[in-house]
Motif scaffolding. Sequence first.
Motif, PDB file in Angstrom:
ATOM      1  N   PHE A   1      -0.323   4.058 -10.621  1.00 58.67           N
ATOM      2  CA  PHE A   1      -0.056   4.069  -9.181  1.00 58.67           C
ATOM      3  C   PHE A   1       0.377   2.707  -8.653  1.00 58.67           C
ATOM      4  O   PHE A   1      -0.205   1.684  -9.015  1.00 58.67           O
ATOM      5  CB  PHE A   1      -1.329   4.481  -8.414  1.00 58.67           C
ATOM      6  CG  PHE A   1      -1.792   5.866  -8.716  1.00 58.67           C
ATOM      7  CD1 PHE A   1      -1.371   6.937  -7.932  1.00 58.67           C
ATOM      8  CD2 PHE A   1      -2.641   6.118  -9.789  1.00 58.67           C
ATOM      9  CE1 PHE A   1      -1.787   8.231  -8.216  1.00 58.67           C
ATOM     10  CE2 PHE A   1      -3.070   7.406 -10.078  1.00 58.67           C
ATOM     11  CZ  PHE A   1      -2.637   8.463  -9.295  1.00 58.67           C
ATOM     12  N   ASP A   2       1.359   2.750  -7.782  1.00 55.04           N
ATOM     13  CA  ASP A   2       1.687   1.619  -6.933  1.00 55.04           C
ATOM     14  C   ASP A   2       0.553   1.529  -5.895  1.00 55.04           C
ATOM     15  O   ASP A   2      -0.211   2.480  -5.735  1.00 55.04           O
ATOM     16  CB  ASP A   2       3.046   1.922  -6.282  1.00 55.04           C
ATOM     17  CG  ASP A   2       3.446   0.917  -5.246  1.00 55.04           C
ATOM     18  OD1 ASP A   2       3.213  -0.286  -5.466  1.00 55.04           O
ATOM     19  OD2 ASP A   2       4.011   1.332  -4.207  1.00 55.04           O
ATOM     20  N   MET A   3       0.427   0.408  -5.201  1.00 55.07           N
ATOM     21  CA  MET A   3      -0.699   0.252  -4.270  1.00 55.07           C
ATOM     22  C   MET A   3      -0.299   0.318  -2.787  1.00 55.07           C
ATOM     23  O   MET A   3      -0.792   1.160  -2.041  1.00 55.07           O
ATOM     24  CB  MET A   3      -1.411  -1.076  -4.560  1.00 55.07           C
ATOM     25  CG  MET A   3      -2.661  -1.306  -3.744  1.00 55.07           C
ATOM     26  SD  MET A   3      -3.533  -2.795  -4.284  1.00 55.07           S
ATOM     27  CE  MET A   3      -2.550  -4.065  -3.499  1.00 55.07           C
ATOM     28  N   ASP A   4       0.620  -0.587  -2.359  1.00 55.59           N
ATOM     29  CA  ASP A   4       1.026  -0.604  -0.945  1.00 55.59           C
ATOM     30  C   ASP A   4       1.881   0.623  -0.648  1.00 55.59           C
ATOM     31  O   ASP A   4       2.854   0.894  -1.348  1.00 55.59           O
ATOM     32  CB  ASP A   4       1.835  -1.873  -0.639  1.00 55.59           C
ATOM     33  CG  ASP A   4       0.995  -3.131  -0.748  1.00 55.59           C
ATOM     34  OD1 ASP A   4       0.469  -3.576   0.274  1.00 55.59           O
ATOM     35  OD2 ASP A   4       0.849  -3.641  -1.882  1.00 55.59           O
ATOM     36  N   GLY A   5       1.501   1.364   0.379  1.00 55.75           N
ATOM     37  CA  GLY A   5       2.269   2.561   0.726  1.00 55.75           C
ATOM     38  C   GLY A   5       1.847   3.791  -0.071  1.00 55.75           C
ATOM     39  O   GLY A   5       2.336   4.885   0.181  1.00 55.75           O
ATOM     40  N   VAL A   6       0.968   3.590  -1.052  1.00 54.12           N
ATOM     41  CA  VAL A   6       0.449   4.719  -1.830  1.00 54.12           C
ATOM     42  C   VAL A   6      -1.050   4.863  -1.546  1.00 54.12           C
ATOM     43  O   VAL A   6      -1.536   5.940  -1.201  1.00 54.12           O
ATOM     44  CB  VAL A   6       0.716   4.528  -3.338  1.00 54.12           C
ATOM     45  CG1 VAL A   6      -0.041   5.565  -4.169  1.00 54.12           C
ATOM     46  CG2 VAL A   6       2.211   4.620  -3.612  1.00 54.12           C
TER      47      VAL A   6
ATOM     48  N   GLY B   1       0.965   1.610   5.016  1.00 56.10           N
ATOM     49  CA  GLY B   1       2.103   0.724   5.288  1.00 56.10           C
ATOM     50  C   GLY B   1       2.709   0.225   3.996  1.00 56.10           C
ATOM     51  O   GLY B   1       2.040   0.137   2.974  1.00 56.10           O
ATOM     52  N   PRO B   2       4.010  -0.063   4.039  1.00 58.75           N
ATOM     53  CA  PRO B   2       4.720  -0.397   2.806  1.00 58.75           C
ATOM     54  C   PRO B   2       4.409  -1.763   2.210  1.00 58.75           C
ATOM     55  O   PRO B   2       4.664  -1.996   1.038  1.00 58.75           O
ATOM     56  CB  PRO B   2       6.200  -0.315   3.214  1.00 58.75           C
ATOM     57  CG  PRO B   2       6.211  -0.469   4.697  1.00 58.75           C
ATOM     58  CD  PRO B   2       4.910   0.059   5.203  1.00 58.75           C
ATOM     59  N   ARG B   3       3.882  -2.690   3.019  1.00 60.14           N
ATOM     60  CA  ARG B   3       3.678  -4.030   2.453  1.00 60.14           C
ATOM     61  C   ARG B   3       2.658  -4.836   3.258  1.00 60.14           C
ATOM     62  O   ARG B   3       2.251  -4.430   4.352  1.00 60.14           O
ATOM     63  CB  ARG B   3       4.997  -4.800   2.406  1.00 60.14           C
ATOM     64  CG  ARG B   3       5.623  -5.079   3.779  1.00 60.14           C
ATOM     65  CD  ARG B   3       6.989  -5.709   3.648  1.00 60.14           C
ATOM     66  NE  ARG B   3       7.917  -4.768   3.019  1.00 60.14           N
ATOM     67  CZ  ARG B   3       8.579  -3.803   3.695  1.00 60.14           C
ATOM     68  NH1 ARG B   3       8.409  -3.672   4.986  1.00 60.14           N
ATOM     69  NH2 ARG B   3       9.389  -2.981   3.069  1.00 60.14           N
TER      70      ARG B   3
ATOM     71  N   GLY C   1       5.103   5.956  -6.883  1.00 63.95           N
ATOM     72  CA  GLY C   1       5.369   4.901  -5.911  1.00 63.95           C
ATOM     73  C   GLY C   1       6.051   5.420  -4.671  1.00 63.95           C
ATOM     74  O   GLY C   1       6.418   6.600  -4.595  1.00 63.95           O
ATOM     75  N   ASP C   2       6.212   4.531  -3.689  1.00 62.22           N
ATOM     76  CA  ASP C   2       6.783   4.944  -2.402  1.00 62.22           C
ATOM     77  C   ASP C   2       8.107   4.233  -2.123  1.00 62.22           C
ATOM     78  O   ASP C   2       8.600   4.303  -1.003  1.00 62.22           O
ATOM     79  CB  ASP C   2       5.807   4.637  -1.265  1.00 62.22           C
ATOM     80  CG  ASP C   2       5.598   3.142  -1.090  1.00 62.22           C
ATOM     81  OD1 ASP C   2       5.350   2.458  -2.108  1.00 62.22           O
ATOM     82  OD2 ASP C   2       5.716   2.652   0.048  1.00 62.22           O
ATOM     83  N   SER C   3       8.664   3.530  -3.122  1.00 63.54           N
ATOM     84  CA  SER C   3       9.929   2.845  -2.858  1.00 63.54           C
ATOM     85  C   SER C   3      10.906   3.039  -4.011  1.00 63.54           C
ATOM     86  O   SER C   3      10.517   3.430  -5.124  1.00 63.54           O
ATOM     87  CB  SER C   3       9.696   1.358  -2.601  1.00 63.54           C
ATOM     88  OG  SER C   3       9.444   0.712  -3.815  1.00 63.54           O
TER      89      SER C   3
ATOM     90  N   THR D   1      12.444   0.766  -5.619  1.00 63.01           N
ATOM     91  CA  THR D   1      12.157  -0.174  -6.720  1.00 63.01           C
ATOM     92  C   THR D   1      11.103   0.388  -7.675  1.00 63.01           C
ATOM     93  O   THR D   1      11.140   0.106  -8.870  1.00 63.01           O
ATOM     94  CB  THR D   1      11.679  -1.553  -6.207  1.00 63.01           C
ATOM     95  OG1 THR D   1      10.669  -1.349  -5.235  1.00 63.01           O
ATOM     96  CG2 THR D   1      12.800  -2.378  -5.631  1.00 63.01           C
ATOM     97  N   ASP D   2      10.186   1.190  -7.160  1.00 54.77           N
ATOM     98  CA  ASP D   2       9.178   1.806  -8.034  1.00 54.77           C
ATOM     99  C   ASP D   2       9.835   2.770  -9.019  1.00 54.77           C
ATOM    100  O   ASP D   2       9.471   2.829 -10.190  1.00 54.77           O
ATOM    101  CB  ASP D   2       8.148   2.583  -7.203  1.00 54.77           C
ATOM    102  CG  ASP D   2       7.327   1.675  -6.305  1.00 54.77           C
ATOM    103  OD1 ASP D   2       7.023   0.548  -6.730  1.00 54.77           O
ATOM    104  OD2 ASP D   2       6.999   2.109  -5.186  1.00 54.77           O
ATOM    105  N   VAL D   3      10.790   3.522  -8.502  1.00 56.14           N
ATOM    106  CA  VAL D   3      11.491   4.504  -9.343  1.00 56.14           C
ATOM    107  C   VAL D   3      12.346   3.770 -10.389  1.00 56.14           C
ATOM    108  O   VAL D   3      12.324   4.116 -11.575  1.00 56.14           O
ATOM    109  CB  VAL D   3      12.362   5.436  -8.455  1.00 56.14           C
ATOM    110  CG1 VAL D   3      13.209   6.362  -9.310  1.00 56.14           C
ATOM    111  CG2 VAL D   3      11.470   6.241  -7.503  1.00 56.14           C
TER     112      VAL D   3
END
Length: 219
Positions: free
Chosen positions: A6-11, A15-17, A168-170, A172-174
């Motif tokens: 898992f990504d953390m911010d936005g997940v 908020g995204p950051r 992730g939610d962005s 860049t995550d993908v």
Amino acid sequence: MTAVLFDMDGVILEGPRTHPQVYADAADAALDDLGVDPTPSQRRDFREHDHERIRRHCRDLEIDLAQFWKQKETHASSGTHDRLRSGERGTYDDIDAIHELGERTAIGLVTNNRHETAEFVADYYGFEFDVVRGRDPTVKGYERRKPDPSYIEEAFEALDVTSGIYVGDSVTDVTAGHAAGLETAFLRRPHNREQSVDATHDLASLTELASLLESDGSS
Ligand SMILES: [Mg+2]
């Protein structure tokens, strides 16, 4: 077994950051620690992350770049942790799904945010992640952030699994998840509803992950 990273911010964190004020305050505190008084324009640069500019100002002010960077990261972490403890920054209401998934398969946390904050979040919210990886408090560590896949690769290699999904939610995550050889799941949140992405899976909620593992028969 399929691991879920898992990504953390936005997940997990709303908020995204990280709020820019956290970095502004962190830069000011680090400059105080080092006993220097930059010009307003230098200070503005110190509050951002452009390390070429910061490197130049450090040279002009005769302070060590690595030391400034580390101090700023440390202050940014404590500022972030204060905001989480006070509830100023919250979490999403579906994160219990991560706890449940952790009972079935290997789970990990891989974020562009600071490693210290990743460890704080894992501990503060009681997640039993099998691996936690955030950025190192160095310029080099900052440069290894996603879309560079190296932190995801490191985390994935630390788990004894054959396949993985990065959530992730962005964009860049993908990008980073695919570059690391993983499937990706793009999680829809209020800030990315309209984003078009080329992820393996598109999720409206973290609760959908459980059925994803069932349907590929790999859990
Ligand atoms: Mg994110």
